[in-house]
Design an enzyme around this catalytic site. Structure first.
Site, PDB file in Angstrom:
ATOM      1  CB  ILE A   1      18.206 -47.600 -49.476  1.00  0.00           C
ATOM      2  CG1 ILE A   1      18.473 -46.164 -48.902  1.00  0.00           C
ATOM      3  CG2 ILE A   1      17.621 -48.277 -48.377  1.00  0.00           C
ATOM      4  CD1 ILE A   1      17.292 -45.214 -48.548  1.00  0.00           C
ATOM      5  CG  ASP A   2      19.188 -49.711 -54.836  1.00  0.00           C
ATOM      6  OD1 ASP A   2      20.184 -50.271 -54.383  1.00  0.00           O
ATOM      7  OD2 ASP A   2      18.501 -50.183 -55.880  1.00  0.00           O
ATOM      8  CE  LYS A   3      24.092 -41.193 -57.813  1.00  0.00           C
ATOM      9  NZ  LYS A   3      24.995 -40.751 -58.758  1.00  0.00           N
TER      10      LYS A   3
END
Length: 433
Positions: free
Chosen positions: A240-242
């Site tokens: 999942i994105d940062k």
């Protein structure tokens, strides 16, 4: 696909099929809900460095002085990928073998083809040209070997012989490079679920899943601290994105990793639900977005944009997201439930902006012309709370990797910064029915 979208009315749920898009591609039709609806350092690869001269490098301990002096000097060290490290990123594998080498040097060696990945086992006296000729990336190719490339069982990694490899010692190596005691405590407190097959954590916003150049803190670096000393670190099976917080799954065995990876590819077995705080009130309040997205370079940054076809005429890949408005604060803010049916980069963020014109609060990349609307929050919330967007992987459900008849559901509480925003806007964490 004449317009890139279809339009079907359906009740909201896992099998809803309402296609939405922006004005230029589709109409928007309302969907009415159904009624009642350990502390030890990371283990080094358990492979044998097959270059005899490399084994003599350093002090030559345990080797007769004459043998160390007369042994031919290897141009490359050769390391075979065994079962334990199949599926690992190339850059992480190399870092485990070269704990003293800085990340910048490893990145440069990859670009210059000084680190080679091959399916062939070459003799230790092989020349640089011979090793490069055996590379899985052809010498005439413009693209270098990517650090993110996943290793396969039986492949060989060739490293320059001058890169030293030190034996693993407790608390040494890359663990000390970026990980603090606070980080260790935080990642251990983040564990949501744990069994023999997997570990689920509530990933903090701002932590990257995988390390790399310019990444100061990553889940990848903290994997050894999620298990007891002597146990093998879990494996990353999705990302999942940062700046997205919430449920992240980690596989504890190779077999579990393979099963979970298959589930994500199938997209029918795993259900993921996200929460997002957005600007505005979507109309209709629930539906399914079906919009083609493509990566485009805009103002020196990559963005996912609505695009029907590529320059060569090929159709772009479709991205599909279910959405539902859980609660609204007038017409200014809303709490949305988002269920991705495909896994395109930045899919949820792009769909909120382009399809329903309700960008996620704090998302500078996908705020469009809504930048000024967040200024009202700045005087009421801590500055760091508004440093990035509000997207949270709320819960995930999947079959047990070892017992498909058993289904596992894991839920992650929203982080404190999101709680503060929801409270301020009157969008409580538990939505009204």
């Amino acid at each position: 696909r004449q317009t890139g979208c279809s339009l079907i009315s359906a009740p909201y749920g896992e099998n809803s099929h309402l296609a939405l898009s922006t004005r230029s591609y589709a109409q928007v039709t309302e969907i009415r809900p159904n009624a009642g609806a350990g502390s030890a350092g990371p283990p080094r690869p358990s492979t044998v460095i097959e270059s005899a001269a490399a084994s003599l490098a350093g002090s030559g301990a345990g080797v007769p002085a004459t043998a160390a002096a007369t042994a031919p000097r290897a141009r490359f060290r050769r390391v075979r990928v065994d079962e334990e490290y199949a599926g690992m990123r190339l850059d992480r594998f190399v870092r485990l073998l070269t704990v003293d080498a800085p990340q910048s040097l490893l990145q440069r060696l990859l670009r210059k083809r000084e680190i080679v990945l091959s399916a062939r086992s070459l003799p230790e006296e092989a020349t640089r040209a011979e090793v490069r000729a055996a590379s899985l990336v052809p010498s005439g190719s413009r693209s270098a070997l990517q650090p993110s490339r996943r290793l396969e069982l039986g492949q060989y990694v060739y490293l320059p012989a001058h890169l030293t490899s030190s034996a693993p010692t407790k608390g040494s190596g890359e663990k000390n490079m970026a990980v603090s005691k606070k980080d260790i405590q935080e990642i251990r407190k983040a564990i949501l679920y744990k069994d023999n097959d997997l570990i689920a954590i509530n990933k903090p916003s701002g932590w990257a899943v995988q390390g790399g150049s310019g990444i100061a803190k990553s889940i990848d670096d903290l994997l050894p601290y999620l298990v007891k000393e002597g146990e093998k670190p879990p494996r990353i099976v999705h990302r999942i994105d940062k700046w997205t917080s919430g449920v992240l799954l980690l596989a504890r065995t190779r077999q579990a990793a393979q099963e979970i990876t298959k589930m994500f590819k199938d997209r029918q077995l795993i259900n993921k639900v996200y929460w997002a705080v957005v600007l505005g009130k979507p109309k209709p309040q629930s539906g399914l977005i079906k919009m083609p997205l493509e990566r485009v370079r805009v103002n020196n940054e990559d963005k996912m944009m609505q695009r029907e076809s590529l320059s060569d005429g090929k159709l772009t890949k479709m991205a599909i997201t279910q959405y539902k408005t859980l609660r609204s604060a007038g017409r200014e803010y809303s709490l949305l439930e988002l269920i991705p049916e495909t896994g395109r980069t930045h899919q949820l963020r792009a769909h909120c902006l382009y399809a329903i014109h309700a960008p996620i609060v704090g998302d500078r990349k996908y705020l469009g012309n809504y930048h000024s609307t967040t200024s009202a929050l700045e005087s009421h919330l801590p500055k760091e709370d508004l440093s990035n967007y509000y997207l949270h992987a709320k819960h995930i459900s999947l079959p047990s990797p070892s017992d498909p008849k058993q289904r596992i559901r894991i839920e992650a509480p929203v982080p404190p910064r999101m709680k503060r925003l929801l409270s301020f806007l009157g969008l409580d964490e538990t939505p009204k029915k």
